[in-house]
Design a protein around this motif. Structure first.
Motif, PDB file in Angstrom:
ATOM      1  N   VAL A  85       0.868  -1.186   0.000  1.00 22.44           N
ATOM      2  CA  VAL A  85       0.000   0.000   0.000  1.00 22.44           C
ATOM      3  C   VAL A  85       0.900   1.229   0.000  1.00 22.44           C
ATOM      4  CG1 VAL A  85      -1.599   1.304   1.469  1.00 22.44           C
ATOM      5  CG2 VAL A  85      -1.853  -1.185   1.232  1.00 22.44           C
ATOM      6  N   TRP A  86       0.497   2.280  -0.718  1.00 18.75           N
ATOM      7  CA  TRP A  86       1.259   3.537  -0.693  1.00 18.75           C
ATOM      8  C   TRP A  86       0.402   4.574   0.019  1.00 18.75           C
ATOM      9  CZ3 TRP A  86       6.145   4.655  -1.291  1.00 18.75           C
ATOM     10  CH2 TRP A  86       6.531   5.987  -1.436  1.00 18.75           C
ATOM     11  N   SER A  87       0.779   4.856   1.254  1.00 19.43           N
ATOM     12  CA  SER A  87       0.005   5.776   2.076  1.00 19.43           C
ATOM     13  C   SER A  87       0.003   7.170   1.425  1.00 19.43           C
ATOM     14  CB  SER A  87       0.673   5.796   3.452  1.00 19.43           C
ATOM     15  OG  SER A  87       0.190   6.860   4.180  1.00 19.43           O
ATOM     16  N   SER A  88      -1.217   7.715   1.214  1.00 18.51           N
ATOM     17  CA  SER A  88      -1.319   8.956   0.419  1.00 18.51           C
ATOM     18  C   SER A  88      -2.311   9.948   1.010  1.00 18.51           C
ATOM     19  CB  SER A  88      -1.780   8.608  -1.011  1.00 18.51           C
ATOM     20  OG  SER A  88      -1.154   7.466  -1.521  1.00 18.51           O
ATOM     21  N   PRO A  89      -2.108  10.377   2.272  1.00 21.87           N
ATOM     22  CA  PRO A  89      -3.083  11.293   2.876  1.00 21.87           C
ATOM     23  C   PRO A  89      -3.053  12.684   2.236  1.00 21.87           C
ATOM     24  CG  PRO A  89      -1.497  10.470   4.513  1.00 21.87           C
ATOM     25  CD  PRO A  89      -0.997  10.073   3.168  1.00 21.87           C
ATOM     26  N   MET A  90      -4.197  13.342   2.321  1.00 21.80           N
ATOM     27  CA  MET A  90      -4.368  14.697   1.766  1.00 21.80           C
ATOM     28  C   MET A  90      -3.300  15.648   2.300  1.00 21.80           C
ATOM     29  SD  MET A  90      -6.199  16.741  -0.044  1.00 21.80           S
ATOM     30  CE  MET A  90      -7.855  16.190  -0.370  1.00 21.80           C
ATOM     31  N   GLY A  91      -2.683  16.367   1.404  1.00 21.23           N
ATOM     32  CA  GLY A  91      -1.750  17.428   1.792  1.00 21.23           C
ATOM     33  C   GLY A  91      -0.329  16.970   2.063  1.00 21.23           C
ATOM     34  N   GLU A  92      -0.096  15.649   2.151  1.00 15.28           N
ATOM     35  CA  GLU A  92       1.252  15.205   2.528  1.00 15.28           C
ATOM     36  C   GLU A  92       2.165  14.942   1.340  1.00 15.28           C
ATOM     37  OE1 GLU A  92       1.544  12.121   5.415  1.00 15.28           O
ATOM     38  OE2 GLU A  92       0.130  13.123   6.746  1.00 15.28           O
ATOM     39  N   GLY A  93       1.539  14.790   0.166  1.00 15.01           N
ATOM     40  CA  GLY A  93       2.385  14.477  -0.988  1.00 15.01           C
ATOM     41  C   GLY A  93       1.717  14.881  -2.273  1.00 15.01           C
ATOM     42  N   VAL A  94       2.425  14.668  -3.387  1.00 10.81           N
ATOM     43  CA  VAL A  94       1.784  14.827  -4.695  1.00 10.81           C
ATOM     44  C   VAL A  94       1.880  13.461  -5.374  1.00 10.81           C
ATOM     45  CG1 VAL A  94       3.898  15.784  -5.777  1.00 10.81           C
ATOM     46  CG2 VAL A  94       1.663  16.168  -6.830  1.00 10.81           C
ATOM     47  N   PHE A  95       0.746  13.048  -5.949  1.00  7.47           N
ATOM     48  CA  PHE A  95       0.630  11.702  -6.506  1.00  7.47           C
ATOM     49  C   PHE A  95       0.189  11.860  -7.958  1.00  7.47           C
ATOM     50  CE2 PHE A  95      -0.802  12.079  -2.097  1.00  7.47           C
ATOM     51  CZ  PHE A  95       0.214  11.381  -1.460  1.00  7.47           C
ATOM     52  N   PHE A  96       0.975  11.362  -8.891  1.00  3.62           N
ATOM     53  CA  PHE A  96       0.590  11.566 -10.289  1.00  3.62           C
ATOM     54  C   PHE A  96       1.053  10.416 -11.175  1.00  3.62           C
ATOM     55  CE2 PHE A  96       4.744  13.345 -11.784  1.00  3.62           C
ATOM     56  CZ  PHE A  96       5.324  13.634 -10.556  1.00  3.62           C
ATOM     57  N   SER A  97       0.334  10.261 -12.293  1.00  2.00           N
ATOM     58  CA  SER A  97       0.650   9.188 -13.237  1.00  2.00           C
ATOM     59  C   SER A  97       0.503   9.707 -14.649  1.00  2.00           C
ATOM     60  CB  SER A  97      -0.304   7.998 -13.051  1.00  2.00           C
ATOM     61  OG  SER A  97      -0.253   7.518 -11.733  1.00  2.00           O
ATOM     62  N   VAL A  98       1.313   9.141 -15.532  1.00  3.42           N
ATOM     63  CA  VAL A  98       1.320   9.536 -16.951  1.00  3.42           C
ATOM     64  C   VAL A  98       1.045   8.300 -17.799  1.00  3.42           C
ATOM     65  CG1 VAL A  98       2.711  10.568 -18.791  1.00  3.42           C
ATOM     66  CG2 VAL A  98       3.088  11.255 -16.426  1.00  3.42           C
ATOM     67  N   LEU A  99       0.226   8.492 -18.820  1.00  6.61           N
ATOM     68  CA  LEU A  99      -0.104   7.408 -19.752  1.00  6.61           C
ATOM     69  C   LEU A  99       0.655   7.624 -21.058  1.00  6.61           C
ATOM     70  CD1 LEU A  99      -2.175   5.128 -20.748  1.00  6.61           C
ATOM     71  CD2 LEU A  99      -3.575   7.048 -21.528  1.00  6.61           C
ATOM     72  N   TYR A 100       1.434   6.632 -21.456  1.00  7.13           N
ATOM     73  CA  TYR A 100       2.073   6.688 -22.778  1.00  7.13           C
ATOM     74  C   TYR A 100       1.672   5.425 -23.531  1.00  7.13           C
ATOM     75  CZ  TYR A 100       5.351  10.399 -21.237  1.00  7.13           C
ATOM     76  OH  TYR A 100       5.930  11.560 -20.778  1.00  7.13           O
ATOM     77  N   ARG A 101       1.427   5.586 -24.829  1.00  7.33           N
ATOM     78  CA  ARG A 101       1.127   4.406 -25.645  1.00  7.33           C
ATOM     79  C   ARG A 101       2.190   4.271 -26.732  1.00  7.33           C
ATOM     80  NH1 ARG A 101      -4.387   5.741 -24.932  1.00  7.33           N
ATOM     81  NH2 ARG A 101      -4.239   6.933 -26.851  1.00  7.33           N
ATOM     82  N   PRO A 102       3.234   3.472 -26.439  1.00  9.66           N
ATOM     83  CA  PRO A 102       4.318   3.327 -27.417  1.00  9.66           C
ATOM     84  C   PRO A 102       3.814   2.650 -28.688  1.00  9.66           C
ATOM     85  CG  PRO A 102       4.614   1.829 -25.549  1.00  9.66           C
ATOM     86  CD  PRO A 102       3.443   2.684 -25.215  1.00  9.66           C
ATOM     87  N   GLN A 103       4.258   3.145 -29.836  1.00 11.60           N
ATOM     88  CA  GLN A 103       3.843   2.525 -31.106  1.00 11.60           C
ATOM     89  C   GLN A 103       4.530   1.184 -31.297  1.00 11.60           C
ATOM     90  OE1 GLN A 103       1.212   3.475 -32.897  1.00 11.60           O
ATOM     91  NE2 GLN A 103       1.099   4.883 -31.155  1.00 11.60           N
ATOM     92  N   VAL A 104       5.792   1.119 -30.830  1.00 11.03           N
ATOM     93  CA  VAL A 104       6.530  -0.146 -30.928  1.00 11.03           C
ATOM     94  C   VAL A 104       6.841  -0.599 -29.495  1.00 11.03           C
ATOM     95  CG1 VAL A 104       8.623  -1.243 -31.823  1.00 11.03           C
ATOM     96  CG2 VAL A 104       7.604   0.720 -33.036  1.00 11.03           C
ATOM     97  N   PRO A 105       6.375  -1.792 -29.129  1.00  8.90           N
ATOM     98  CA  PRO A 105       6.648  -2.230 -27.749  1.00  8.90           C
ATOM     99  C   PRO A 105       8.143  -2.441 -27.503  1.00  8.90           C
ATOM    100  CG  PRO A 105       5.190  -3.776 -28.906  1.00  8.90           C
ATOM    101  CD  PRO A 105       5.628  -2.767 -29.909  1.00  8.90           C
ATOM    102  N   PHE A 106       8.592  -2.184 -26.289  1.00  9.22           N
ATOM    103  CA  PHE A 106       9.977  -2.467 -25.899  1.00  9.22           C
ATOM    104  C   PHE A 106       9.921  -3.066 -24.501  1.00  9.22           C
ATOM    105  CE2 PHE A 106       8.851   1.891 -24.886  1.00  9.22           C
ATOM    106  CZ  PHE A 106       9.304   2.076 -23.597  1.00  9.22           C
ATOM    107  N   ASP A 107      11.060  -3.438 -23.948  1.00  9.12           N
ATOM    108  CA  ASP A 107      11.061  -4.026 -22.609  1.00  9.12           C
ATOM    109  C   ASP A 107      10.766  -2.919 -21.587  1.00  9.12           C
ATOM    110  OD1 ASP A 107      11.507  -5.117 -20.187  1.00  9.12           O
ATOM    111  OD2 ASP A 107      13.561  -5.790 -20.589  1.00  9.12           O
ATOM    112  N   PHE A 108       9.527  -2.907 -21.088  1.00  4.57           N
ATOM    113  CA  PHE A 108       9.086  -1.771 -20.279  1.00  4.57           C
ATOM    114  C   PHE A 108       9.821  -1.667 -18.934  1.00  4.57           C
ATOM    115  CE2 PHE A 108       4.872  -2.376 -22.654  1.00  4.57           C
ATOM    116  CZ  PHE A 108       5.314  -1.576 -23.691  1.00  4.57           C
TER     117      PHE A 108
END
Ligand code: BTN
Length: 255
Positions: free
Chosen positions: A52-75
């Motif tokens: 679990v990643w503890s993520s209470p309000m105000g204590e951190g910034v939590f973000f994610s990015v979506l990329y869709r590679p055209q050619v798969p590689f070893d992720f």
């Protein structure tokens, strides 16, 4: 604040979400390449190895990015790649000597200041890569101790209490895009591995490695262009991939 081409040009900002990684996983083939979600808190934040990643309000910034590679590689290569973006972004924003404990822990003075979780989902032959980052902004040492996290620190504990989540996220996102583009084009870190090696606390130390089948001590020697850790074990070289191992220092969390 952003200087990116595609990253976070589609941006969702939420007070609360279950997990920013899950949010993008659920929309991995609906949202555009580069879509980003930033949250001020998570109710089911996910850490690596099912933790679990503890993520209470105000204590951190939590973000994610979506990329869709055209050619798969070893992720697997993207986990240390994101680590490099975190180091570059936070070093540019602060004067902190941010390092990486291979493969995915950003650390300052041996204390973990955040985490990185890269996941992928597939639809037929199309892959979607979700790169999740959490940075500890304002939690105190007491709060970390109450949660049994003696090896954690926040940017506030390190003297950077005025930084906002927007500043931190955009500094890292600016660095992430060129690293993703380069890795995606070559399928490997290539020369980026050299900069990462300079900022990797794991190298040059004896470490304890746990794989699914065994536990052993080895000397951490280098990071190869695929972002794998090269260790020397009783005189023999062994190459460890991001997904198969956990690495600890012999004398503490990072040392
Ligand atoms: C670790 O265990 O060190 C990895 C932690 C990764 C946490 C981030 S916070 C944003 C994104 N959403 C999640 O649910 N996890 C990642």
């Amino acid at each position: 604040m952003l200087r990116t081409r595609v990253t976070a040009r589609n941006l969702t900002v939420l007070d609360q979400v279950d997990s920013t990684n899950q949010y993008l996983k659920d929309r991995a083939f609906d949202l555009p390449h580069g879509a980003t979600v930033v949250a001020a808190s998570q109710t089911s934040g996910r850490g690596s190895k099912g933790r679990v990643w503890s993520s209470p309000m105000g204590e951190g910034v939590f973000f994610s990015v979506l990329y869709r590679p055209q050619v798969p590689f070893d992720f697997g290569v993207m986990t240390p790649g994101v680590g490099l973006a975190v180091c570059r972004g936070l070093r540019r924003l602060t004067n902190l000597p941010v390092m990486i404990k291979w493969p995915n822990d950003p650390v300052v003075d041996g204390k973990k200041i955040g985490g990185i979780l890269c996941e992928s989902v597939w639809q037929g032959s199309q892959a979607a890569l979700i790169l999740g980052i959490g940075i500890n902004l304002s939690a105190s040492r007491e709060q970390f101790l109450q949660r049994d996290l003696p090896h954690a620190a926040s940017l506030a504990m390190l003297g950077w209490e005025k930084l906002t989540g927007e500043q931190v996220a955009s500094a890292i996102l600016d660095e992430l895009e060129p690293i993703y583009d380069s890795v995606c084009q070559r399928g490997e870190l290539g020369s980026l591995a050299e900069q990462l090696s300079q900022w990797c606390v794991t190298l040059g130390r004896r470490v304890r490695i746990s794989t699914r089948d065994e536990e052993f001590e080895a000397m951490a020697e280098s990071i190869d262009p695929q972002g794998r850790l090269v260790v020397s074990r009783e005189g023999q070289k062994q190459v460890l991939t991001v997904s198969e191992v956990s690495v600890r220092g012999l004398y503490g969390y990072a040392e």
